[in-house]
Design a protein around this motif. Structure first.
Motif, PDB file in Angstrom:
ATOM      1  N   HIS A 105      -1.150  10.157  -3.684  1.00 47.18           N
ATOM      2  CA  HIS A 105      -0.726  11.309  -4.487  1.00 47.18           C
ATOM      3  C   HIS A 105      -0.903  11.076  -5.995  1.00 47.18           C
ATOM      4  CE1 HIS A 105       1.010  13.873  -1.349  1.00 47.18           C
ATOM      5  NE2 HIS A 105       1.451  12.772  -0.779  1.00 47.18           N
ATOM      6  N   GLN A 106      -1.466   9.940  -6.377  1.00 45.47           N
ATOM      7  CA  GLN A 106      -1.641   9.569  -7.788  1.00 45.47           C
ATOM      8  C   GLN A 106      -0.294   9.507  -8.515  1.00 45.47           C
ATOM      9  OE1 GLN A 106      -4.845  12.644  -8.648  1.00 45.47           O
ATOM     10  NE2 GLN A 106      -5.833  10.828  -9.516  1.00 45.47           N
ATOM     11  N   TRP A 107       0.692   8.932  -7.822  1.00 49.16           N
ATOM     12  CA  TRP A 107       2.021   8.755  -8.398  1.00 49.16           C
ATOM     13  C   TRP A 107       2.276   7.312  -8.816  1.00 49.16           C
ATOM     14  CZ3 TRP A 107       4.462  11.930  -3.876  1.00 49.16           C
ATOM     15  CH2 TRP A 107       4.431  13.295  -4.198  1.00 49.16           C
ATOM     16  N   VAL A 108       1.244   6.492  -8.803  1.00 52.65           N
ATOM     17  CA  VAL A 108       1.400   5.095  -9.179  1.00 52.65           C
ATOM     18  C   VAL A 108       0.150   4.647  -9.939  1.00 52.65           C
ATOM     19  CG1 VAL A 108       0.473   4.312  -6.949  1.00 52.65           C
ATOM     20  CG2 VAL A 108       1.867   2.756  -8.316  1.00 52.65           C
ATOM     21  N   LYS A 150      -3.860  17.061 -25.091  1.00 58.33           N
ATOM     22  CA  LYS A 150      -2.933  16.682 -24.007  1.00 58.33           C
ATOM     23  C   LYS A 150      -3.448  17.281 -22.716  1.00 58.33           C
ATOM     24  CE  LYS A 150       2.001  16.603 -22.913  1.00 58.33           C
ATOM     25  NZ  LYS A 150       2.049  15.132 -22.810  1.00 58.33           N
ATOM     26  N   ASP A 151      -3.367  16.521 -21.638  1.00 60.92           N
ATOM     27  CA  ASP A 151      -3.951  16.935 -20.369  1.00 60.92           C
ATOM     28  C   ASP A 151      -2.981  16.590 -19.228  1.00 60.92           C
ATOM     29  OD1 ASP A 151      -6.989  17.628 -19.319  1.00 60.92           O
ATOM     30  OD2 ASP A 151      -5.891  16.403 -17.880  1.00 60.92           O
ATOM     31  N   VAL A 152      -3.019  17.384 -18.167  1.00 58.85           N
ATOM     32  CA  VAL A 152      -2.097  17.173 -17.053  1.00 58.85           C
ATOM     33  C   VAL A 152      -2.610  16.132 -16.056  1.00 58.85           C
ATOM     34  CG1 VAL A 152      -1.134  19.493 -17.208  1.00 58.85           C
ATOM     35  CG2 VAL A 152      -3.121  19.081 -15.736  1.00 58.85           C
ATOM     36  N   THR A 153      -3.826  15.612 -16.281  1.00 58.09           N
ATOM     37  CA  THR A 153      -4.361  14.582 -15.394  1.00 58.09           C
ATOM     38  C   THR A 153      -3.410  13.388 -15.353  1.00 58.09           C
ATOM     39  OG1 THR A 153      -6.633  15.216 -15.930  1.00 58.09           O
ATOM     40  CG2 THR A 153      -6.311  13.033 -14.962  1.00 58.09           C
ATOM     41  N   PRO A 154      -3.027  12.935 -14.160  1.00 59.40           N
ATOM     42  CA  PRO A 154      -2.105  11.791 -14.077  1.00 59.40           C
ATOM     43  C   PRO A 154      -2.623  10.575 -14.832  1.00 59.40           C
ATOM     44  CG  PRO A 154      -2.356  12.832 -11.927  1.00 59.40           C
ATOM     45  CD  PRO A 154      -3.371  13.463 -12.828  1.00 59.40           C
ATOM     46  N   PHE A 155      -1.757   9.977 -15.633  1.00 68.43           N
ATOM     47  CA  PHE A 155      -2.067   8.755 -16.372  1.00 68.43           C
ATOM     48  C   PHE A 155      -3.300   8.913 -17.276  1.00 68.43           C
ATOM     49  CE2 PHE A 155      -0.074   7.576 -12.285  1.00 68.43           C
ATOM     50  CZ  PHE A 155       1.096   6.989 -12.776  1.00 68.43           C
ATOM     51  N   SER A 156      -3.467  10.109 -17.844  1.00 69.10           N
ATOM     52  CA  SER A 156      -4.648  10.377 -18.667  1.00 69.10           C
ATOM     53  C   SER A 156      -4.744   9.443 -19.875  1.00 69.10           C
ATOM     54  CB  SER A 156      -4.655  11.839 -19.131  1.00 69.10           C
ATOM     55  OG  SER A 156      -3.492  12.150 -19.878  1.00 69.10           O
ATOM     56  N   GLU A 157      -3.593   9.104 -20.482  1.00 67.85           N
ATOM     57  CA  GLU A 157      -3.630   8.218 -21.650  1.00 67.85           C
ATOM     58  C   GLU A 157      -4.152   6.832 -21.281  1.00 67.85           C
ATOM     59  OE1 GLU A 157      -1.001  10.012 -20.801  1.00 67.85           O
ATOM     60  OE2 GLU A 157      -0.319  11.207 -22.525  1.00 67.85           O
ATOM     61  N   GLN A 191     -20.390  11.419 -26.890  1.00 66.36           N
ATOM     62  CA  GLN A 191     -20.804  11.816 -25.543  1.00 66.36           C
ATOM     63  C   GLN A 191     -20.312  10.831 -24.486  1.00 66.36           C
ATOM     64  OE1 GLN A 191     -22.856  14.744 -24.616  1.00 66.36           O
ATOM     65  NE2 GLN A 191     -21.838  15.214 -26.537  1.00 66.36           N
ATOM     66  N   ASP A 192     -20.136   9.579 -24.884  1.00 65.78           N
ATOM     67  CA  ASP A 192     -19.667   8.574 -23.927  1.00 65.78           C
ATOM     68  C   ASP A 192     -18.279   8.909 -23.377  1.00 65.78           C
ATOM     69  OD1 ASP A 192     -21.976   7.135 -24.232  1.00 65.78           O
ATOM     70  OD2 ASP A 192     -21.113   5.648 -25.599  1.00 65.78           O
ATOM     71  N   ALA A 193     -17.513   9.669 -24.172  1.00 67.73           N
ATOM     72  CA  ALA A 193     -16.132   9.980 -23.790  1.00 67.73           C
ATOM     73  C   ALA A 193     -16.000  11.321 -23.077  1.00 67.73           C
ATOM     74  CB  ALA A 193     -15.238   9.969 -25.026  1.00 67.73           C
ATOM     75  N   ARG A 194     -17.097  11.989 -22.819  1.00 73.21           N
ATOM     76  CA  ARG A 194     -17.014  13.372 -22.311  1.00 73.21           C
ATOM     77  C   ARG A 194     -16.402  13.486 -20.916  1.00 73.21           C
ATOM     78  NH1 ARG A 194     -22.356  11.810 -22.067  1.00 73.21           N
ATOM     79  NH2 ARG A 194     -23.484  12.128 -20.108  1.00 73.21           N
ATOM     80  N   TYR A 195     -16.332  12.389 -20.181  1.00 71.67           N
ATOM     81  CA  TYR A 195     -15.740  12.418 -18.836  1.00 71.67           C
ATOM     82  C   TYR A 195     -14.218  12.306 -18.861  1.00 71.67           C
ATOM     83  CZ  TYR A 195     -15.000   7.365 -19.197  1.00 71.67           C
ATOM     84  OH  TYR A 195     -14.585   6.122 -19.596  1.00 71.67           O
ATOM     85  N   LEU A 196     -13.659  12.019 -20.032  1.00 77.54           N
ATOM     86  CA  LEU A 196     -12.229  11.755 -20.120  1.00 77.54           C
ATOM     87  C   LEU A 196     -11.404  13.039 -20.242  1.00 77.54           C
ATOM     88  CD1 LEU A 196     -12.445   8.685 -22.503  1.00 77.54           C
ATOM     89  CD2 LEU A 196     -11.595   8.659 -20.146  1.00 77.54           C
ATOM     90  N   PRO A 197     -10.190  13.058 -19.689  1.00 83.72           N
ATOM     91  CA  PRO A 197      -9.337  14.266 -19.758  1.00 83.72           C
ATOM     92  C   PRO A 197      -8.948  14.585 -21.189  1.00 83.72           C
ATOM     93  CG  PRO A 197      -8.106  12.389 -18.889  1.00 83.72           C
ATOM     94  CD  PRO A 197      -9.545  11.965 -18.939  1.00 83.72           C
ATOM     95  N   GLY A 198      -9.084  15.858 -21.565  1.00 80.33           N
ATOM     96  CA  GLY A 198      -8.706  16.277 -22.913  1.00 80.33           C
ATOM     97  C   GLY A 198      -9.793  16.080 -23.958  1.00 80.33           C
ATOM     98  N   TRP A 199     -10.986  15.673 -23.532  1.00 81.79           N
ATOM     99  CA  TRP A 199     -12.076  15.464 -24.495  1.00 81.79           C
ATOM    100  C   TRP A 199     -12.370  16.738 -25.270  1.00 81.79           C
ATOM    101  CZ3 TRP A 199     -17.509  17.025 -24.429  1.00 81.79           C
ATOM    102  CH2 TRP A 199     -18.305  16.328 -25.362  1.00 81.79           C
ATOM    103  N   THR A 200     -12.508  16.628 -26.567  1.00 84.79           N
ATOM    104  CA  THR A 200     -12.709  17.817 -27.406  1.00 84.79           C
ATOM    105  C   THR A 200     -14.012  17.764 -28.180  1.00 84.79           C
ATOM    106  OG1 THR A 200     -11.448  16.741 -29.202  1.00 84.79           O
ATOM    107  CG2 THR A 200     -10.233  18.227 -27.738  1.00 84.79           C
ATOM    108  N   GLY A 201     -14.944  16.933 -27.733  1.00 84.91           N
ATOM    109  CA  GLY A 201     -16.257  16.838 -28.379  1.00 84.91           C
ATOM    110  C   GLY A 201     -17.141  18.006 -28.028  1.00 84.91           C
TER     111      GLY A 201
END
Length: 205
Positions: A105-108, A150-157, A191-201
């Motif tokens: 469940h992506q809770w850990v 900010k993104d709702v993806t679990p453990f995005s930071e 562009q290297d970061a474009r897969y990450l949640p909350g990317w604003t590039g």
């Protein structure tokens, strides 16, 4: 039968169990500074309006799945009681299967301060035992500075922390934080970061 609906319960903060191995200690320090600015009345209000999302596990233990930094800050500020929003009751599951279900469940997030995945038994039993990951602090500071949304993806930071781990040296991070932030800001829009949640590039054409 376990309840299918979220429940609010009041618990002792020291009894909460983490679902991750690390935090950014600078993030914890920031939350302590914010807490210290509040009046007694404002603190009471803040606690009454804040719920730690949690899972009920075997033995009736409560595992929080978010807000570890705030929880650790409150412990260091000697807060005793907090409210939990119990998202799911898994107390009936065999202990040997509990973490597998949590992982599904992506809770850990069983990753250490080097970004390496560990066995579930490496997860601390108390919030005070959480390890410091300075890259998690960098990721939090960058988000507040507008480096990503900010993104709702679990453990995005933590995903952002791992992105910077191989691109910014620990020496720079610990000894030249301003330079590390400037480099992180530039990397965050790449562009290297474009897969990450909350990317604003901007997507390259």
């Amino acid at each position: 039968m376990p309840s299918a609906h979220p429940q609010l319960v009041s618990v002792k903060l020291e009894k909460l169990h983490p679902t991750q191995i690390t935090v950014g200690k600078e993030e914890v320090a920031l939350k302590r500074r914010e807490w210290e600015k509040l009046s007694k009345k404002a603190r009471t209000t803040a606690l009454s309006q804040h719920w730690f999302p949690a899972i009920s596990g075997p033995g009736g233990l409560h595992y929080i799945v978010d807000h570890h930094h705030f929880g650790l800050a409150l412990i260091e500020e000697e807060v005793k009681l907090v409210s939990l929003l119990v998202l799911k009751d898994l107390s009936f599951i065999e202990p040997a299967h509990f973490w597998t279900v949590m992982d599904h469940h992506q809770w850990v997030h069983p990753y250490d301060a080097n970004g390496l995945r560990c066995n579930f038994d490496a997860i601390p039993r108390r919030l005070e035992q959480l390890q410091d990951d300075p890259y998690r602090s960098l990721a939090g500071e960058l988000r507040r500075a507008g480096g990503y949304a900010k993104d709702v993806t679990p453990f995005s930071e933590f995903l952002w922390a791992d992105f910077f781990r191989s691109r910014i040296t620990r020496e720079m991070l610990e000894q030249h934080f301003t330079k590390a932030m400037a480099k992180a800001m530039k990397l965050a829009g790449s562009q290297d970061a474009r897969y990450l949640p909350g990317w604003t590039g901007v997507i390259a054409s």
